[in-house]
Design an enzyme around this catalytic site. Structure first.
Site, mmCIF file in Angstrom:
data_model
loop_
_atom_site.group_PDB
_atom_site.id
_atom_site.type_symbol
_atom_site.label_atom_id
_atom_site.label_comp_id
_atom_site.label_asym_id
_atom_site.label_seq_id
_atom_site.Cartn_x
_atom_site.Cartn_y
_atom_site.Cartn_z
ATOM 1 N N SER A 1 0.865 -1.185 0.000
ATOM 2 C CA SER A 1 0.000 0.000 0.000
ATOM 3 C C SER A 1 0.897 1.228 0.000
ATOM 4 O O SER A 1 2.109 1.122 0.238
ATOM 5 C CB SER A 1 -0.850 -0.042 1.275
ATOM 6 N N TYR B 1 -2.956 -1.063 10.064
ATOM 7 C CA TYR B 1 -2.877 -1.259 8.616
ATOM 8 C C TYR B 1 -1.480 -0.873 8.108
ATOM 9 O O TYR B 1 -0.853 -1.611 7.346
ATOM 10 C CB TYR B 1 -3.958 -0.398 7.950
HETATM 11 P P1 NDP Z 1 -11.917 -4.896 -1.040
HETATM 12 O O1 NDP Z 1 -12.505 -4.635 0.303
HETATM 13 O O2 NDP Z 1 -12.653 -4.484 -2.258
HETATM 14 O O3 NDP Z 1 -11.502 -6.401 -1.184
HETATM 15 C C1 NDP Z 1 -10.885 -7.084 -0.131
HETATM 16 C C2 NDP Z 1 -10.880 -8.548 -0.483
HETATM 17 O O4 NDP Z 1 -10.248 -9.270 0.563
HETATM 18 C C3 NDP Z 1 -12.268 -9.113 -0.645
HETATM 19 O O5 NDP Z 1 -12.272 -9.884 -1.805
HETATM 20 C C4 NDP Z 1 -12.488 -9.950 0.602
HETATM 21 O O6 NDP Z 1 -13.263 -11.097 0.282
HETATM 22 C C5 NDP Z 1 -11.078 -10.340 0.956
HETATM 23 N N1 NDP Z 1 -10.881 -10.572 2.376
HETATM 24 C C6 NDP Z 1 -10.894 -9.677 3.383
HETATM 25 N N2 NDP Z 1 -10.680 -10.280 4.562
HETATM 26 C C7 NDP Z 1 -10.533 -11.612 4.284
HETATM 27 C C8 NDP Z 1 -10.278 -12.765 5.076
HETATM 28 N N3 NDP Z 1 -10.129 -12.701 6.399
HETATM 29 N N4 NDP Z 1 -10.187 -13.947 4.437
HETATM 30 C C9 NDP Z 1 -10.324 -14.031 3.101
HETATM 31 N N5 NDP Z 1 -10.556 -12.993 2.310
HETATM 32 C C10 NDP Z 1 -10.663 -11.785 2.898
HETATM 33 O O7 NDP Z 1 -10.502 -4.139 -0.969
HETATM 34 P P2 NDP Z 1 -9.410 -3.784 -2.065
HETATM 35 O O8 NDP Z 1 -9.638 -4.502 -3.316
HETATM 36 O O9 NDP Z 1 -9.293 -2.315 -2.074
HETATM 37 O O10 NDP Z 1 -8.109 -4.337 -1.325
HETATM 38 C C11 NDP Z 1 -7.373 -5.443 -1.778
HETATM 39 C C12 NDP Z 1 -5.963 -5.325 -1.236
HETATM 40 O O11 NDP Z 1 -5.364 -4.139 -1.738
HETATM 41 C C13 NDP Z 1 -5.890 -5.222 0.281
HETATM 42 O O12 NDP Z 1 -4.754 -5.907 0.741
HETATM 43 C C14 NDP Z 1 -5.720 -3.735 0.512
HETATM 44 O O13 NDP Z 1 -5.092 -3.448 1.716
HETATM 45 C C15 NDP Z 1 -4.858 -3.370 -0.680
HETATM 46 N N6 NDP Z 1 -4.848 -1.969 -1.035
HETATM 47 C C16 NDP Z 1 -5.976 -1.335 -1.461
HETATM 48 C C17 NDP Z 1 -5.910 -0.009 -1.840
HETATM 49 C C18 NDP Z 1 -7.080 0.741 -2.363
HETATM 50 O O14 NDP Z 1 -6.956 1.953 -2.573
HETATM 51 N N7 NDP Z 1 -8.209 0.128 -2.601
HETATM 52 C C19 NDP Z 1 -4.665 0.740 -1.763
HETATM 53 C C20 NDP Z 1 -3.544 -0.036 -1.308
HETATM 54 C C21 NDP Z 1 -3.659 -1.330 -0.962
HETATM 55 P P3 NDP Z 1 -14.601 -11.480 1.114
HETATM 56 O O15 NDP Z 1 -15.467 -10.264 1.073
HETATM 57 O O16 NDP Z 1 -15.166 -12.641 0.389
HETATM 58 O O17 NDP Z 1 -14.105 -11.827 2.472
#
Ligand code: NDP
Length: 254
Positions: free
Chosen positions: A144, A157
């Protein structure tokens, strides 16, 4: 699609059922890989698989909570049972609890660290012997901007995302001789469910991000597709231990 540079390769994307993970899964599938999307929400996973299948990809969903050691091991095992090999693991699943240190409970701290950082250790550890036996592999960890910068409203985070970069370097140096490349991707501000919530909780965030991003827009999940193909395929065979921003220039702005 089937003739792409990842034809015959098998990828697991944790959190691949939505947001950035699905953007990366689309890239990998578009380059010919078979893709396992993993998450907890079965309906989201069903929709993601239908979308990838409609693109002509071989895609399946395997449910797993990435904070659960046994579930992560089962995810890797079931992938190999289903497809016979494993070439790419994208450690993408993540979450945030936005509170300053003084308000954060130990349980909340652990939840964020387990989901964002320990998960990558668990999945990579489970994948290692399979990749080694197969002659190599690719691990892509999602960091991130908070791998680089601190922030008052997301200390757990930021700690987890800083840790992801160091874990990436440690695994990269340990496994290079096994032809396993381990790299981190540092997304800028990408429009997903995660950041839609952030914009509700952090006043003025939307405009502050825009003002600081030279590209003058928020990213979209598909902005991460290309880096997944690069880091998941042969073009990156001599690239390891890096942390590559995909951020529209956010991190180079003073
Ligand atoms: P979303 O909330 O859209 O997606 C998160 C995903 O992670 C979902 O598919 C969710 O699936 C899954 N998830 C969360 N917790 C669990 C768990 N305990 N076990 C299994 N699956 C899990 O977020 P983003 O797409 O934005 O984020 C994806 C990654 O990118 C993360 O690591 C985030 O920190 C990182 N990131 C995002 C940024 C942004 O601006 N969006 C910037 C920098 C980094 P389900 O709902 O089925 O549990």
């Amino acid at each position: 699609m089937a003739d792409g540079e990842l034809k015959g390769r098998v990828a697991v994307v944790t959190g691949g059922n939505g947001g950035i993970g699905l953007g990366m899964a689309r890239g990998l599938a578009g380059a010919g890989a078979s893709v396992v999307v993993s998450g907890r929400n079965a309906e989201k996973s069903r929709r993601a698989v239908a979308e990838l299948n409609a693109l002509g990809a071989q895609a399946v969903a395997i449910e797993a909570d990435v904070a659960d050691e046994a579930a992560v091991e089962a995810l890797i095992r079931k992938t190999v049972e289903r497809f016979g090999r494993l070439d790419v693991v994208v450690n993408n699943a993540g979450m945030n609890i936005r509170k300053p240190v003084q308000d954060l409970t130990l349980a909340e701290w652990r939840q964020v660290l387990d989901t964002n950082l320990t998960s990558a250790f668990l999945a990579s550890r489970a994948a290692y012997p399979i990749m080694k036996r197969g002659g190599g592999g690719k691990i892509i960890n999602i960091g991130s901007m908070m791998s680089i910068f601190g922030t008052s409203f997301a200390p757990a985070y930021a700690a987890s995302k800083g840790g992801i970069v160091q874990l990436t370097r440690a695994m990269a140096s340990g496994w290079a001789r096994d032809n396993i490349q381990v790299n981190a991707v540092l997304p800028g501000w990408i429009d997903t469910e995660l950041t839609q919530n952030a914009r509700k909780e952090v006043h003025g965030l939307h405009d502050r991000v825009l003002a600081r991003t030279p590209a003058d827009r928020w990213g979209v999940a598909d902005d991460l597709s290309g880096i997944a193909v690069f880091l998941g395929g042969p073009a990156s065979d001599f690239v390891t231990g890096t942390a590559i921003p995909v951020d529209g220039g956010y991190s180079i702005q003073g």
